[in-house]
Design an enzyme around this catalytic site. Sequence first.
Site, PDB file in Angstrom:
ATOM      1  N   GLU A  16       0.820  -1.218   0.000  1.00 22.22           N
ATOM      2  CA  GLU A  16       0.000   0.000   0.000  1.00 22.22           C
ATOM      3  C   GLU A  16       0.854   1.270   0.000  1.00 22.22           C
ATOM      4  OE1 GLU A  16      -3.675  -1.893   2.600  1.00 22.22           O
ATOM      5  OE2 GLU A  16      -2.088  -0.815   3.638  1.00 22.22           O
ATOM      6  N   PRO A  17       1.625   1.495  -1.046  1.00 22.38           N
ATOM      7  CA  PRO A  17       2.436   2.714  -1.064  1.00 22.38           C
ATOM      8  C   PRO A  17       1.575   3.945  -1.321  1.00 22.38           C
ATOM      9  CG  PRO A  17       2.603   1.582  -3.176  1.00 22.38           C
ATOM     10  CD  PRO A  17       1.760   0.717  -2.293  1.00 22.38           C
TER      11      PRO A  17
ATOM     12  N   ARG B 149       2.982   7.658  -0.149  1.00 21.78           N
ATOM     13  CA  ARG B 149       4.043   8.656  -0.318  1.00 21.78           C
ATOM     14  C   ARG B 149       4.964   8.325  -1.497  1.00 21.78           C
ATOM     15  NH1 ARG B 149       5.978  10.973   4.483  1.00 21.78           N
ATOM     16  NH2 ARG B 149       5.049   9.131   5.427  1.00 21.78           N
TER      17      ARG B 149
ATOM     18  N   CYS C 112      -0.123  33.104  12.318  1.00 20.02           N
ATOM     19  CA  CYS C 112       0.210  33.740  13.593  1.00 20.02           C
ATOM     20  C   CYS C 112       0.740  32.705  14.560  1.00 20.02           C
ATOM     21  CB  CYS C 112      -1.018  34.435  14.146  1.00 20.02           C
ATOM     22  SG  CYS C 112      -1.440  35.820  13.111  1.00 20.02           S
ATOM     23  N   GLU C 113       1.905  32.209  14.277  1.00 18.57           N
ATOM     24  CA  GLU C 113       2.481  31.158  15.107  1.00 18.57           C
ATOM     25  C   GLU C 113       3.964  31.052  14.777  1.00 18.57           C
ATOM     26  OE1 GLU C 113       0.007  28.091  16.025  1.00 18.57           O
ATOM     27  OE2 GLU C 113       1.568  26.613  16.367  1.00 18.57           O
TER      28      GLU C 113
END
Length: 463
Positions: free
Chosen positions: A320-321, A323, A391-392
């Site tokens: 189940e690739p 990526r 904003c982080e």
Amino acid sequence: MSRSAHPAGPRHADVLPEGHYSAPPTDLNALDPKVWAQTVDRDADGVVTVGGMTVTQLAEEYGTPAYVLDEADFRSRARAWRTAFGADADVFYAGKAFLSRAVVRWLDEEGLNLDVCSGGELATALAAGMPADRIAFHGNNKSPEEIERAVRAGVGRIVLDSFQEIVRVAHTAQSLGGRQRVQIRITVGVEAHTHEFIATAHEDQKFGIPLAGGQAAEAVRRALQLDGVEVIGIHSHIGSQIFDMSGFEVAAHRVVGLLKDIRDEHGVELPEIDLGGGLGIAYTSDDDPREPHEIAKALTEIVTRECEGAQLRTPRISVEPGRAIVGPTAFTLYEVGTVKPLDGLRTYVSVDGGMSDNIRTALYDAEYSVALVSRTSDAEPMLVRVVGKHCESGDIVVKDAFLPGDLAPGDLIAVPATGAYCRSMASNYNHVLRPPVVAVRDGAARVIVRRETEEDLLRLDVG
Ligand code: LLP
């Protein structure tokens, strides 16, 4: 290096220790084919092209930020996996990495199957016309509605994740007058991430039924007694971004051990074994992923050898690739908004996206690379951190990289290898709109997932 990619946990704008980053590359204009999609190149003016389109054309037409996906590359990687495993095995693309109707159609055309893990993914697969018998349905807490929908649709397999689910699926299938093909997901005590694996330590997690203590054997025993399910095999998924095949070796050894116990106890040889996904890709030039044919050869040899040793017929293998198919096929195209040198530290380059389109850097400490793509430059390299507009302070896209010292607002930069788990994990944090996915091929581009609009946001907000 991406070997530090997985210990999860938020990362704030910490200043990394001296020497964390490597020396600047000798040629900042070079595009390492390991991390860029197959058709990426620079034209005579130094502008990066993909699928025969320049990034400047794409930015003008579709705006930034945008995920730009090389369709020919996607198809060729899908085909390479299919060909490598051949007719006696199955490749299920893991839709969680990135799913859209166009992608489902490409997979169908290239002869791959599809792994989905929610009602939403199932709906997308069915809407795009993927034949249900080529769909595997996953998840550790499938709702009764999801189970019923999957059974009614006729999915080829449901991967069972708990004792409760064995009963739920069996009852649902039986009440609908059928028998559902299932695999049982077990945990084999192997945790593999990137270059290392741990062979004993990973039963303390939510997925699957532990092999330890005879629990997996008990799950099979119970499932074999229920008329509503047909147990076709055992499933094992050991981790993400894996380069070292020895984790699969230990997993296959343990799964085959269970198949042997099942044969000895029940006189049944289960016909399938699924070894999950998790194969690594190059996020930076430091990573050396394996080719699908090497992986197929290694996995097939491992399973065949283990089965011979246990005097079992070799089961049909599936993988189940996610990526490894979609990851390298896309890059994120950003426009530079501000360039802020911090004396003695590094230069902060702010782009028009950020953690809403790529959460992986903040979440997993993932490594990425970056390049100036709207032009070449002979300026001296400068050490940069590419940050977003949120904003982080942990809103980091690329922690440490080198870009030309003359980088300026309005330049286009691109982060390669963002095809997997970037759009699929994108958020609306700060009500930032999720970017489109633009597929390019043979000199033409088309939007396969459109950019979110403020109307989309307001439509969900019922006031
Ligand atoms: N099969 C199963 C049962 C899985 O759980 C997964 C991933 C895959 C296949 C596909 O794995 P892949 O080949 O794509 O590595 N969000 C994380 C990754 C989570 C993966 C979860 N399961 C990331 O961004 O790295």
